[in-house]
Design a protein around this motif. Structure first.
Motif, PDB file in Angstrom:
ATOM      1  N   TYR A   1      -0.535  -4.171  -5.108  1.00  0.00           N
ATOM      2  CA  TYR A   1      -1.304  -3.816  -3.909  1.00  0.00           C
ATOM      3  C   TYR A   1      -2.744  -4.312  -4.020  1.00  0.00           C
TER       4      TYR A   1
ATOM      5  N   GLU B   1      -6.197  -3.266 -14.646  1.00  0.00           N
ATOM      6  CA  GLU B   1      -4.876  -3.014 -14.063  1.00  0.00           C
ATOM      7  C   GLU B   1      -3.819  -3.913 -14.704  1.00  0.00           C
TER       8      GLU B   1
ATOM      9  N   PRO C   1       1.434   6.267  -7.179  1.00  0.00           N
ATOM     10  CA  PRO C   1       0.159   5.695  -7.627  1.00  0.00           C
ATOM     11  C   PRO C   1       0.070   5.487  -9.150  1.00  0.00           C
TER      12      PRO C   1
ATOM     13  N   LYS D   1       0.837  -1.205   0.000  1.00  0.00           N
ATOM     14  CA  LYS D   1       0.000   0.000   0.000  1.00  0.00           C
ATOM     15  C   LYS D   1       0.872   1.256   0.000  1.00  0.00           C
TER      16      LYS D   1
ATOM     17  N   TYR E   1       3.066  -1.358  -8.973  1.00  0.00           N
ATOM     18  CA  TYR E   1       2.737  -1.158  -7.566  1.00  0.00           C
ATOM     19  C   TYR E   1       1.228  -1.258  -7.351  1.00  0.00           C
ATOM     20  N   LYS E   2       0.477  -0.633  -8.244  1.00  0.00           N
ATOM     21  CA  LYS E   2      -0.985  -0.641  -8.128  1.00  0.00           C
ATOM     22  C   LYS E   2      -1.526  -2.066  -8.201  1.00  0.00           C
ATOM     23  N   TYR E   3      -1.095  -2.812  -9.201  1.00  0.00           N
ATOM     24  CA  TYR E   3      -1.572  -4.176  -9.390  1.00  0.00           C
ATOM     25  C   TYR E   3      -1.162  -5.073  -8.217  1.00  0.00           C
TER      26      TYR E   3
ATOM     27  N   TYR F   1       2.462   1.905  -3.350  1.00  0.00           N
ATOM     28  CA  TYR F   1       1.428   2.413  -4.248  1.00  0.00           C
ATOM     29  C   TYR F   1       1.090   3.870  -3.921  1.00  0.00           C
TER      30      TYR F   1
END
Length: 178
Positions: free
Chosen positions: A137, A151, A128, A121, A133-135, A124
């Motif tokens: 998290y 994503e 962001p 988290k 990182y997004k995927y 991310y």
């Protein structure tokens, strides 16, 4: 973002010279532990070889891999990283991923699973716009399985550029996210 290419290590890992790769990584890290790339590559190597011996084709009959030593080094590198790299997005992401995937390698399952997810988290939150990182998290939550198609599409164009080289870390994430 770290350039994951490390020709000497990539070659040893690609050739499946696991013990030589471990010794090389460990020596490099001991000489300069504050080097984030060395910390992450050593930690990932120990984690991956310890938890994925089957997929790597490692059997007791084939090669003498000391998994107890790998787990001990992983603990040492993780402890060091947690003390020195908690503001570094690549550490947060990679170790957060490893911890959230196999928390029992790090200690109490629930405590470490929560720690790993919080690290993902934070990576991310710091970046962001970074699709990896997004995927990672969002994918750490069990209720998101199969719902991250958009994503995952965002990751595809960046995989080759983000994970260059032939080392375990690059090959692993290109395969897992590919």
């Amino acid at each position: 973002m770290i350039d994951w290419i490390w020709p000497e290590v990539d070659r040893l890992e690609h050739q499946e010279n696991w013990n030589e790769a471990k010794e090389y990584l460990l020596k490099a890290w001991q000489q300069n532990p504050i080097d984030l790339k060395k910390t992450v590559r050593l930690g990932f190597f120990c984690w991956y070889v310890a938890v994925e011996q089957g997929p790597l084709g490692i059997t007791d009959a084939d090669i003498d891999i000391d998994t107890d030593e790998l787990e001990s080094v992983l603990t040492e590198v993780t402890t060091f990283g947690l003390a020195h790299f908690m503001t570094e997005e690549d550490f947060l992401w990679c170790f957060g991923y490893m911890i959230s995937m196999f928390p029992y390698y790090f200690g109490d399952y629930e405590q470490w699973e929560e720690k790993g997810i919080s690290m993902l988290k934070r990576a991310y939150e710091l970046y962001p716009e970074e699709p990896v990182y997004k995927y990672s998290y969002l994918g750490s939550f069990s209720n998101t399985y199969g719902t991250l198609k958009n994503e995952l599409k965002q990751i595809q164009p960046v995989l080759e550029d983000r994970f260059k080289g032939e080392g375990l870390l690059s090959e692993y994430f290109k395969e897992v996210f590919g």
